[in-house]
Write a protein that holds these residues in place. Sequence first.
Motif, PDB file in Angstrom:
ATOM      1  N   LYS A  90      13.717  72.366  41.422  1.00  0.00           N
ATOM      2  CA  LYS A  90      13.757  73.798  41.752  1.00  0.00           C
ATOM      3  C   LYS A  90      13.268  74.049  43.173  1.00  0.00           C
ATOM      4  N   LYS A 105      21.859  85.029  41.128  1.00  0.00           N
ATOM      5  CA  LYS A 105      21.407  85.400  39.790  1.00  0.00           C
ATOM      6  C   LYS A 105      20.623  84.231  39.213  1.00  0.00           C
ATOM      7  N   SER A 106      19.744  84.530  38.302  1.00  0.00           N
ATOM      8  CA  SER A 106      18.889  83.516  37.689  1.00  0.00           C
ATOM      9  C   SER A 106      19.696  82.380  37.069  1.00  0.00           C
ATOM     10  N   ASP A 107      20.778  82.725  36.361  1.00  0.00           N
ATOM     11  CA  ASP A 107      21.609  81.702  35.716  1.00  0.00           C
ATOM     12  C   ASP A 107      22.251  80.776  36.733  1.00  0.00           C
ATOM     13  N   ALA A 108      22.712  81.332  37.832  1.00  0.00           N
ATOM     14  CA  ALA A 108      23.357  80.520  38.868  1.00  0.00           C
ATOM     15  C   ALA A 108      22.339  79.579  39.506  1.00  0.00           C
ATOM     16  N   ASP A 110      19.587  78.501  38.110  1.00  0.00           N
ATOM     17  CA  ASP A 110      19.234  77.497  37.099  1.00  0.00           C
ATOM     18  C   ASP A 110      20.289  76.393  37.010  1.00  0.00           C
ATOM     19  N   ARG A 111      21.557  76.753  37.143  1.00  0.00           N
ATOM     20  CA  ARG A 111      22.615  75.723  37.111  1.00  0.00           C
ATOM     21  C   ARG A 111      22.485  74.774  38.302  1.00  0.00           C
ATOM     22  N   GLU A 114      19.530  72.574  37.654  1.00  0.00           N
ATOM     23  CA  GLU A 114      19.879  71.593  36.619  1.00  0.00           C
ATOM     24  C   GLU A 114      20.684  70.438  37.210  1.00  0.00           C
ATOM     25  N   GLU A 144      18.897  67.369  29.877  1.00  0.00           N
ATOM     26  CA  GLU A 144      20.265  67.511  29.410  1.00  0.00           C
ATOM     27  C   GLU A 144      20.592  66.474  28.348  1.00  0.00           C
TER      28      GLU A 144
END
Length: 148
Positions: A90, A105-108, A110-111, A114, A144
């Motif tokens: 991160k 965005k948070s999801d983007a 996080d991807r 990841e 994962e």
Amino acid sequence: MYQEYISLTLPKRDLEEFHRGLLQRFVAESLVRREQGLEESAYPDSLSKLEEILGVSEERAHAMLHETEDDLWNYAWYVYTDEWAWHRAKDETIKELGKKSTSLKSDALDRLVEERYEKNFETYIREIDMKEETDEVEPRKSREHRKK
């Protein structure tokens, strides 16, 4: 003093699992007490009684205590290294993105984290791994891989 009794019939394997859970709890509580400088607590009578019912010898019970301590240490180390790898990924992702990271965005985000986490997992772990390089250790699995 009135003491309530309950009769229970269950498979031996289930009782062994109860014993294992109580032993883990005792070990964890003992370590916390030691860290806080408190007096050690006595070995619980409930554990002794379960060991008696299960036919566990005193020597085996002592060995199980040490095995449980080792298992809990390994689990704690695993969780720590996994979190370390995630935070390193991160930090690197945010540093690389710079000001762009605040508009994602948070999801983007996080991807992206990841992806970096998966790619560099072993590198991050090697930064803090205290095992000797000559030790042959099975590679750890990333988040994962554990989800599957």
